[in-house]
Motif scaffolding. Structure first.
Motif, short mmCIF file in Angstrom:
data_model
loop_
_atom_site.label_atom_id
_atom_site.label_comp_id
_atom_site.label_asym_id
_atom_site.label_seq_id
_atom_site.Cartn_x
_atom_site.Cartn_y
_atom_site.Cartn_z
N LYS A 1 0.48 4.22 0.91
CA LYS A 1 0.55 5.03 2.15
C LYS A 1 1.29 4.39 3.40
O LYS A 1 1.94 4.86 4.10
CB LYS A 1 -0.92 5.42 2.84
CG LYS A 1 -1.85 6.24 1.89
CD LYS A 1 -3.12 6.54 2.38
CE LYS A 1 -3.99 7.48 1.85
NZ LYS A 1 -5.45 7.65 2.20
N ARG A 2 1.04 3.11 3.38
CA ARG A 2 2.13 2.49 4.36
C ARG A 2 3.46 2.38 3.82
O ARG A 2 4.35 2.73 4.56
CB ARG A 2 1.67 0.69 4.35
CG ARG A 2 2.56 0.03 5.08
CD ARG A 2 2.02 -1.30 5.37
NE ARG A 2 0.83 -1.36 6.32
CZ ARG A 2 0.21 -2.43 6.67
NH1 ARG A 2 0.97 -3.91 6.39
NH2 ARG A 2 -0.69 -2.56 7.40
N ASP B 1 0.75 -1.20 0.01
CA ASP B 1 0.00 0.00 -0.11
C ASP B 1 0.85 1.27 0.01
O ASP B 1 1.79 1.51 0.68
CB ASP B 1 -0.95 0.07 1.39
CG ASP B 1 -1.90 1.36 1.24
OD1 ASP B 1 -2.85 1.20 0.53
OD2 ASP B 1 -1.41 2.29 2.10
N HIS C 1 5.02 5.98 5.19
CA HIS C 1 5.13 5.74 6.57
C HIS C 1 6.37 4.88 6.81
O HIS C 1 7.43 5.29 7.63
CB HIS C 1 3.91 5.09 7.43
CG HIS C 1 4.42 5.16 8.80
ND1 HIS C 1 4.26 6.05 9.57
CD2 HIS C 1 4.44 4.02 9.65
CE1 HIS C 1 4.48 5.73 10.83
NE2 HIS C 1 4.70 4.41 10.86
N PRO D 1 -0.75 3.67 8.41
CA PRO D 1 -1.74 2.99 7.62
C PRO D 1 -1.29 1.17 8.18
O PRO D 1 -0.27 0.67 7.96
CB PRO D 1 -1.46 2.94 6.18
CG PRO D 1 -0.82 4.51 6.34
CD PRO D 1 0.07 4.52 7.74
#
Length: 276
Positions: free
Chosen positions: A175-176, A173, A179, A276
């Motif tokens: 968004k992950r 993902d 991060h 996330p």
């Protein structure tokens, strides 16, 4: 007081499980390698557009399920592609990743593996990870040590986090990943260097033999680390999560005892298990 703790299998029973695991994993690895030589086909995606699965992933898992069913029909199997199979009350559960490192497999990079562990009462007792591209093989039994090619493995004895070579991986993902990248930019200034190979089971085996000092990753599923986690543990690494929790989807860390604490504290400080 009556002890209600479930009994673990005997050494002979564990050896039998390991022998089955090795036979099945070697045959599965041969299939994965031969299908790769014929050309990757049936490529689709799962959780995101970058999370790929191939016809070989599915074929190899079906082969493993069938082979285990023929040898131990009363056991259950948990696999990446088809989930669970078999009865809920089975004494032994097999956990399989048919091709760990599918993106590497897709691109022809020699870092993809068949990972297979036998669990009894939720505890991994026998494990094998076989690099299908190279034939390298790692095994372990609970309490019996970890091995590669007959050589007993001893993990790194590094005591200084600042001098540690650390492997990691990333989710699919976006968004992950963002991060995880933020965390990584902070970790890399506190360790010797970072490596990213793309197959969790092989990362754990590499740590088990001292090829890297430690490994951490968020987002792993049971099939990603069931076998490699036992191999790393039996080689002398501490395998766990953050803040005293067991290894799980929020975080897995494998590190020598002297730097496990400092590394997990750093990851907790950076909220590596968050996002996330």
């Amino acid at each position: 007081m009556t002890d209600t703790t479930p009994a673990l299998p005997t050494e002979i029973q564990v050896a039998e499980l390991l022998a089955i695991a090795v036979t099945v994993a070697r045959e599965a690895a041969d299939t994965a390698r031969s299908m790769r030589a014929e050309g990757v086909s049936g490529v689709t995606t799962k959780s995101t557009d970058t999370d790929v699965v191939t016809a070989a992933d599915r074929a190899v898992e079906r082969q493993v399920i069938a082979a285990l069913g023929a040898k131990r029909p009363d056991d259950t199997v948990l696999g990446e592609e088809y989930g669970g199979s078999g009865g809920e009350d089975a004494a032994v559960r097999w956990v399989v990743d048919p091709i760990d490192g599918t993106v590497n497999y897709l691109y022809g990079l020699p870092q993809y593996a068949v990972s297979l562990a036998a669990e009894v009462n939720g505890v991994a007792v026998a494990a094998v990870v076989r690099n299908a591209a190279t034939g390298e093989e790692w095994t372990a039994t609970r309490g019996g040590g970890a091995y590669r090619g007959g050589r007993r493995l001893s993990a790194s004895v590094q005591t200084d986090l600042a001098q540690a070579l650390v492997a990691t991986g990333f989710g699919y993902d976006a968004k992950r990943r963002a991060h995880q990248a933020e965390v990584l930019t902070r970790v890399i200034t506190r360790v010797r260097d970072i490596r990213r190979f793309g197959a969790a089971s092989l990362d754990l085996c590499l740590a088990a033999e001292g090829g890297v000092d430690a490994y951490y990753e968020k987002g792993l599923n049971p099939w990603d680390h069931a076998a490699g986690g036992l191999i790393a543990t039996e080689a002398g690494l501490v395998v766990g999560g953050l803040d005293g929790r067991p290894a799980g989807p929020d975080m897995l860390v494998a590190a020598p005892p002297a730097i496990f604490g400092p590394l997990t504290e750093l990851l907790a400080e950076l909220d590596a298990a968050g996002g996330p």
